[in-house]
Design an enzyme around this catalytic site. Structure first.
Site, PDB file in Angstrom:
ATOM      1  N   CYS A   1      25.421   5.391  12.154  1.00 49.94           N
ATOM      2  CA  CYS A   1      26.462   5.283  13.185  1.00 49.94           C
ATOM      3  C   CYS A   1      27.852   5.614  12.657  1.00 49.94           C
ATOM      4  O   CYS A   1      28.762   5.890  13.438  1.00 49.94           O
ATOM      5  CB  CYS A   1      26.466   3.881  13.774  1.00 49.94           C
ATOM      6  SG  CYS A   1      24.874   3.374  14.412  1.00 49.94           S
TER       7      CYS A   1
ATOM      8  N   HIS B   1      33.210   1.658  17.166  1.00 52.31           N
ATOM      9  CA  HIS B   1      31.798   1.964  17.420  1.00 52.31           C
ATOM     10  C   HIS B   1      31.304   1.046  18.532  1.00 52.31           C
ATOM     11  O   HIS B   1      31.531  -0.167  18.504  1.00 52.31           O
ATOM     12  CB  HIS B   1      31.009   1.747  16.121  1.00 52.31           C
ATOM     13  CG  HIS B   1      29.533   1.899  16.282  1.00 52.31           C
ATOM     14  ND1 HIS B   1      28.970   2.911  17.030  1.00 52.31           N
ATOM     15  CD2 HIS B   1      28.502   1.170  15.787  1.00 52.31           C
ATOM     16  CE1 HIS B   1      27.657   2.784  16.990  1.00 52.31           C
ATOM     17  NE2 HIS B   1      27.347   1.746  16.254  1.00 52.31           N
TER      18      HIS B   1
ATOM     19  N   ASN C   1      24.688   1.736  22.634  1.00 47.89           N
ATOM     20  CA  ASN C   1      24.984   2.204  21.275  1.00 47.89           C
ATOM     21  C   ASN C   1      24.345   3.584  21.068  1.00 47.89           C
ATOM     22  O   ASN C   1      23.123   3.697  20.969  1.00 47.89           O
ATOM     23  CB  ASN C   1      24.416   1.182  20.278  1.00 47.89           C
ATOM     24  CG  ASN C   1      24.701   1.561  18.841  1.00 47.89           C
ATOM     25  OD1 ASN C   1      25.091   2.684  18.542  1.00 47.89           O
ATOM     26  ND2 ASN C   1      24.487   0.612  17.937  1.00 47.89           N
TER      27      ASN C   1
HETATM   28  O1  UT7 Z   1      25.000   0.397  15.136  1.00 47.53           O
HETATM   29  C1  UT7 Z   1      24.659  -0.838  14.574  1.00 47.53           C
HETATM   30  C2  UT7 Z   1      23.495  -1.367  15.323  1.00 47.53           C
HETATM   31  N1  UT7 Z   1      23.297  -2.747  15.461  1.00 47.53           N
HETATM   32  C3  UT7 Z   1      24.132  -3.695  15.925  1.00 47.53           C
HETATM   33  O2  UT7 Z   1      25.288  -3.516  16.106  1.00 47.53           O
HETATM   34  C4  UT7 Z   1      23.515  -5.029  16.222  1.00 47.53           C
HETATM   35  C5  UT7 Z   1      24.389  -6.190  15.897  1.00 47.53           C
HETATM   36  N2  UT7 Z   1      23.831  -7.427  16.463  1.00 47.53           N
HETATM   37  C6  UT7 Z   1      23.957  -7.747  17.766  1.00 47.53           C
HETATM   38  O3  UT7 Z   1      24.594  -7.033  18.525  1.00 47.53           O
HETATM   39  C7  UT7 Z   1      23.334  -9.047  18.238  1.00 47.53           C
HETATM   40  O4  UT7 Z   1      22.881  -9.792  17.131  1.00 47.53           O
HETATM   41  C8  UT7 Z   1      22.148  -8.800  19.222  1.00 47.53           C
HETATM   42  C9  UT7 Z   1      22.672  -8.258  20.543  1.00 47.53           C
HETATM   43  C10 UT7 Z   1      21.147  -7.843  18.613  1.00 47.53           C
HETATM   44  C11 UT7 Z   1      21.462 -10.123  19.515  1.00 47.53           C
HETATM   45  O5  UT7 Z   1      22.382 -11.056  20.037  1.00 47.53           O
HETATM   46  P1  UT7 Z   1      22.393 -12.548  19.480  1.00 47.53           P
HETATM   47  O6  UT7 Z   1      23.391 -13.303  20.254  1.00 47.53           O
HETATM   48  O7  UT7 Z   1      22.589 -12.455  17.978  1.00 47.53           O
HETATM   49  O8  UT7 Z   1      20.949 -13.048  19.867  1.00 47.53           O
HETATM   50  P2  UT7 Z   1      19.791 -13.611  18.935  1.00 47.53           P
HETATM   51  O9  UT7 Z   1      19.182 -12.516  18.151  1.00 47.53           O
HETATM   52  O10 UT7 Z   1      20.330 -14.793  18.194  1.00 47.53           O
HETATM   53  O11 UT7 Z   1      18.744 -14.103  20.015  1.00 47.53           O
HETATM   54  C12 UT7 Z   1      19.057 -15.159  20.922  1.00 47.53           C
HETATM   55  C13 UT7 Z   1      17.893 -15.359  21.872  1.00 47.53           C
HETATM   56  C14 UT7 Z   1      16.536 -15.425  21.179  1.00 47.53           C
HETATM   57  O12 UT7 Z   1      15.758 -16.378  21.866  1.00 47.53           O
HETATM   58  P3  UT7 Z   1      15.600 -17.880  21.291  1.00 47.53           P
HETATM   59  O13 UT7 Z   1      14.983 -17.705  19.925  1.00 47.53           O
HETATM   60  O14 UT7 Z   1      16.966 -18.440  21.248  1.00 47.53           O
HETATM   61  O15 UT7 Z   1      14.691 -18.521  22.288  1.00 47.53           O
HETATM   62  C15 UT7 Z   1      15.938 -14.061  21.403  1.00 47.53           C
HETATM   63  O16 UT7 Z   1      14.531 -14.079  21.417  1.00 47.53           O
HETATM   64  O17 UT7 Z   1      17.820 -14.237  22.768  1.00 47.53           O
HETATM   65  C16 UT7 Z   1      16.463 -13.732  22.770  1.00 47.53           C
HETATM   66  N3  UT7 Z   1      16.543 -12.301  23.047  1.00 47.53           N
HETATM   67  C17 UT7 Z   1      16.516 -11.793  24.288  1.00 47.53           C
HETATM   68  N4  UT7 Z   1      16.401 -12.384  25.492  1.00 47.53           N
HETATM   69  C18 UT7 Z   1      16.431 -11.592  26.571  1.00 47.53           C
HETATM   70  C19 UT7 Z   1      16.674 -11.266  22.146  1.00 47.53           C
HETATM   71  N5  UT7 Z   1      16.742 -10.112  22.809  1.00 47.53           N
HETATM   72  C20 UT7 Z   1      16.648 -10.405  24.135  1.00 47.53           C
HETATM   73  C21 UT7 Z   1      16.661  -9.624  25.297  1.00 47.53           C
HETATM   74  N6  UT7 Z   1      16.554 -10.252  26.496  1.00 47.53           N
HETATM   75  N7  UT7 Z   1      16.807  -8.277  25.282  1.00 47.53           N
END
Ligand code: UT7
Length: 319
Positions: free
Chosen positions: A110, A244, A274
């Site tokens: 990226c 980004h 993204n």
């Molecule tokens: O170019 C670089 C590329 N990458 C990035 O920039 C990614 C950087 N990271 C992020 O943007 C965030 O960490 C994410 C958007 C990927 C995730 O957000 P988060 O607030 O860190 O969520 P999490 O991974 O802590 O997950 C929270 C909950 C989980 O459920 P439980 O364990 O709390 O029950 C996940 O299973 O959200 C759940 N979850 C979803 N629920 C509905 C994860 N993805 C989804 C989804 N829909 N798409």
């Protein structure tokens, strides 16, 4: 001597995949995606190839610059995966637009557009080029696991391009890499149509979202702070920040560590998600074509991604 930007272009696939449609593919909701990321919809290649996108964006950037393909001295394509392992994507662009200059790809995920600007600046500094095309594109949706809701909702496809000419408008740039095989990995895999297939066993993008999030906020805030300091200007002097477009929460968290008013941040993550290397130049093209940029404006750009790589720079707009 570095360069000045003479023109910009972009190309995105026509298919709009909304959050509601995404919720028919994986167990997610418009509400979760919007509140956790800021994304409402993204573009997905269904009939377009990466070559279609890179060719169209390059032609538009050349047209905007008033530069013909024969005038180009170099083409750099930033991508983590061209349409073929070889030839490089930049060679396909060279062929498709009718240029004759050398061409090669840069893979910094990226961060690739800003890395490529710095590579181009080196050629300008050696005075071996007068006109350079930097085109940045990724077909990320072809690499994601369409059964993994924690990643597939985040990405879209697209391409952004800029034509550079002689000038002194890259005021500062800093590139960083923290070699890492745990946080974000995109393995080699098939690269064929259709672009996404449920149930396919091909190797796919794997990401520890929380780790990337932590890295991203620091990389963006510290990278911008350093780039602005190195440019010899104040944060308040920056007219546009092009971050980004990975997650609006990452942009907001980095913004809170800086002193640049919120309305100077360019955000289109709601429409594209993204788009990897294309994210920064797509946003640049949109503000250029919307007539928002005035000569003398200072633009700070910052990106991060797999590698882990990060890059920030300050540019003066002088088209
Ligand atoms: O170019 C670089 C590329 N990458 C990035 O920039 C990614 C950087 N990271 C992020 O943007 C965030 O960490 C994410 C958007 C990927 C995730 O957000 P988060 O607030 O860190 O969520 P999490 O991974 O802590 O997950 C929270 C909950 C989980 O459920 P439980 O364990 O709390 O029950 C996940 O299973 O959200 C759940 N979850 C979803 N629920 C509905 C994860 N993805 C989804 C989804 N829909 N798409």
């Amino acid at each position: 001597m570095s360069f000045r930007i003479l023109g910009t272009g972009k190309s995105v696939p026509s298919y709009v995949l909304t959050n509601d449609e995404m919720a028919t593919i994986v167990d997610t909701s418009d509400e979760w995606i919007r509140t956790r990321t800021g994304i409402r919809e993204r573009r997905v290649c269904t009939t377009e190839s990466l070559s279609d996108l890179t060719t169209e964006a390059s032609k538009l950037a050349l047209e905007d610059a008033g530069v013909s393909p024969e005038e180009l001295d170099l083409i750099i394509c930033a991508t983590f995966r061209g349409e073929y392992c070889s030839p490089a994507q930049s060679c396909i662009v060279q062929r498709n637009i009718g240029a004759t200059c050398p061409a090669f790809d840069v893979n910094a995920a990226c961060s690739g557009f800003i890395y490529s600007l710095d590579v181009a600046a080196g050629f300008f500094a050696r005075k071996t080029v007068k006109k350079v095309l930097v085109v940045a594109a990724d077909n990320v949706t072809n690499s994601v696991d369409w059964e993994d809701r924690s990643t597939c909702v985040l990405f879209g496809d697209g391409c952004g391009a800029a034509v550079l000419g002689e000038g002194d408008d890259l005021l500062s740039v800093n590139l960083k890499t923290k070699g890492d095989l745990d946080s974000l990995v995109i393995p080699h895999g098939e690269n064929t149509f259709p672009k996404y297939e449920l149930g396919s066993q091909r190797p796919t993008l794997r990401m520890n979202g929380r780790e990337v999030y932590k890295f991203a906020v620091g990389a963006m805030s510290e990278g911008l702070e350093k780039a602005i300091r190195d440019a010899g200007v104040e944060q308040e002097d920056i007219n546009f920040v092009i971050p980004h477009q990975a997650n609006i929460r990452i942009i907001d968290a980095a913004r809170h560590k800086l002193h640049i008013p919120e309305d100077r941040y360019v955000c289109n993550i709601d429409r594209y998600g993204n788009t990897s290397a294309a994210s920064v130049p797509i946003a640049l093209d949109e503000i250029n074509r919307a007539g928002k940029l005035k000569n003398g404006d200072l633009i700070a750009m910052s990106a991060f991604g797999a590698g882990l790589t990060s890059a920030s720079c300050v540019l003066r707009w002088n088209k």
